[in-house]
Design a protein around this motif. Sequence first.
Motif, PDB file in Angstrom:
ATOM      1  N   ASP A 124       1.001  -1.077   0.054  1.00 59.15           N
ATOM      2  CA  ASP A 124      -0.005   0.038  -0.131  1.00 59.15           C
ATOM      3  C   ASP A 124       0.866   1.354   0.086  1.00 59.15           C
ATOM      4  O   ASP A 124       1.978   1.401   0.608  1.00 59.15           O
ATOM      5  CB  ASP A 124      -0.866   0.020   1.165  1.00 59.15           C
ATOM      6  CG  ASP A 124      -2.029  -0.969   1.106  1.00 59.15           C
ATOM      7  OD1 ASP A 124      -2.481  -1.492   0.093  1.00 59.15           O
ATOM      8  OD2 ASP A 124      -2.604  -1.346   2.172  1.00 59.15           O
ATOM      9  N   PHE A 125       0.597   2.252  -0.723  1.00 57.91           N
ATOM     10  CA  PHE A 125       1.149   3.467  -0.808  1.00 57.91           C
ATOM     11  C   PHE A 125       1.157   4.322   0.560  1.00 57.91           C
ATOM     12  O   PHE A 125       0.052   4.344   1.059  1.00 57.91           O
ATOM     13  CB  PHE A 125       0.658   4.233  -2.063  1.00 57.91           C
ATOM     14  CG  PHE A 125       1.075   5.837  -1.964  1.00 57.91           C
ATOM     15  CD1 PHE A 125       2.616   6.174  -2.195  1.00 57.91           C
ATOM     16  CD2 PHE A 125       0.367   6.697  -1.665  1.00 57.91           C
ATOM     17  CE1 PHE A 125       2.728   7.430  -2.194  1.00 57.91           C
ATOM     18  CE2 PHE A 125       0.790   8.070  -1.709  1.00 57.91           C
ATOM     19  CZ  PHE A 125       2.003   8.447  -1.884  1.00 57.91           C
ATOM     20  N   TYR A 126       2.345   5.001   0.783  1.00 59.62           N
ATOM     21  CA  TYR A 126       2.492   5.732   1.950  1.00 59.62           C
ATOM     22  C   TYR A 126       3.374   6.667   1.486  1.00 59.62           C
ATOM     23  O   TYR A 126       4.335   6.460   0.844  1.00 59.62           O
ATOM     24  CB  TYR A 126       2.708   4.761   3.040  1.00 59.62           C
ATOM     25  CG  TYR A 126       4.200   4.297   3.008  1.00 59.62           C
ATOM     26  CD1 TYR A 126       5.086   4.689   3.530  1.00 59.62           C
ATOM     27  CD2 TYR A 126       4.192   2.907   2.602  1.00 59.62           C
ATOM     28  CE1 TYR A 126       6.451   4.107   3.530  1.00 59.62           C
ATOM     29  CE2 TYR A 126       5.276   2.088   2.479  1.00 59.62           C
ATOM     30  CZ  TYR A 126       6.314   2.737   2.708  1.00 59.62           C
ATOM     31  OH  TYR A 126       7.561   2.225   2.959  1.00 59.62           O
ATOM     32  N   LEU A 127       3.420   7.888   2.168  1.00 58.61           N
ATOM     33  CA  LEU A 127       4.241   8.927   2.063  1.00 58.61           C
ATOM     34  C   LEU A 127       5.617   8.780   2.712  1.00 58.61           C
ATOM     35  O   LEU A 127       5.534   8.073   3.703  1.00 58.61           O
ATOM     36  CB  LEU A 127       3.785  10.425   2.386  1.00 58.61           C
ATOM     37  CG  LEU A 127       2.775  10.939   1.538  1.00 58.61           C
ATOM     38  CD1 LEU A 127       2.153  12.155   2.322  1.00 58.61           C
ATOM     39  CD2 LEU A 127       3.420  11.319   0.213  1.00 58.61           C
ATOM     40  N   PRO A 128       6.651   8.961   2.108  1.00 60.79           N
ATOM     41  CA  PRO A 128       8.125   8.717   2.615  1.00 60.79           C
ATOM     42  C   PRO A 128       8.315   9.506   3.913  1.00 60.79           C
ATOM     43  O   PRO A 128       7.810  10.751   3.923  1.00 60.79           O
ATOM     44  CB  PRO A 128       9.046   8.929   1.523  1.00 60.79           C
ATOM     45  CG  PRO A 128       8.319   9.996   0.683  1.00 60.79           C
ATOM     46  CD  PRO A 128       6.780   9.590   0.854  1.00 60.79           C
TER      47      PRO A 128
END
Length: 190
Positions: free
Chosen positions: A186-190
Amino acid sequence: MILNNLKPLFKSMQDNKIKRVRFPFSMANAVFDVFFFVDERPFTLMFGAKGLNFYFEVPVKNGFDIDPILDNNVYNTLCKILGLKYDPNQKFSPRIFFQEFDKKIPHNVSAQNVPKPHHVATYRKNVEENDKIFFMKWLDNTIQSHDVRPENLEKTKRILGYEAYIRCKQKNISSCWTDNESKAVDFYLP
């Protein structure tokens, strides 16, 4: 041309703190994935014909104003996808397409409407390694004394959005991608 029904959609996006949404739109013989990106300037509407190798983008200016004129190649392909044949008694124009679209814009969205990276990457193919559409991880280039490549930053911006692009640029981080869906996260902000 003003798309009046983008206003309540935008309001719903603001209320739900959502910057990118995806919803279906059908007309004639075609079904589209429609994306509305408010993290881009100007805002962007993206129409991708499901199951076909065709998409186009429309800038959305202040006041939800769009230019209803399409490039000739886009217009001709759109007519084919819609199954339209020339008929002097039943004229078709991009304005008619956008009027019909405006009637079907949802007024409410939720987190379920947020597109996953591969949904966007399916259509925005003008990026590096365009066959790798599944987000896999972040790579801190500082650890290996490298700089994030401009091509990777561009892919990050086009697929994941402006906020991810800015963070990656500031922190020297690359987005990593795979063509194997089982390795996707799942995409998450770095």
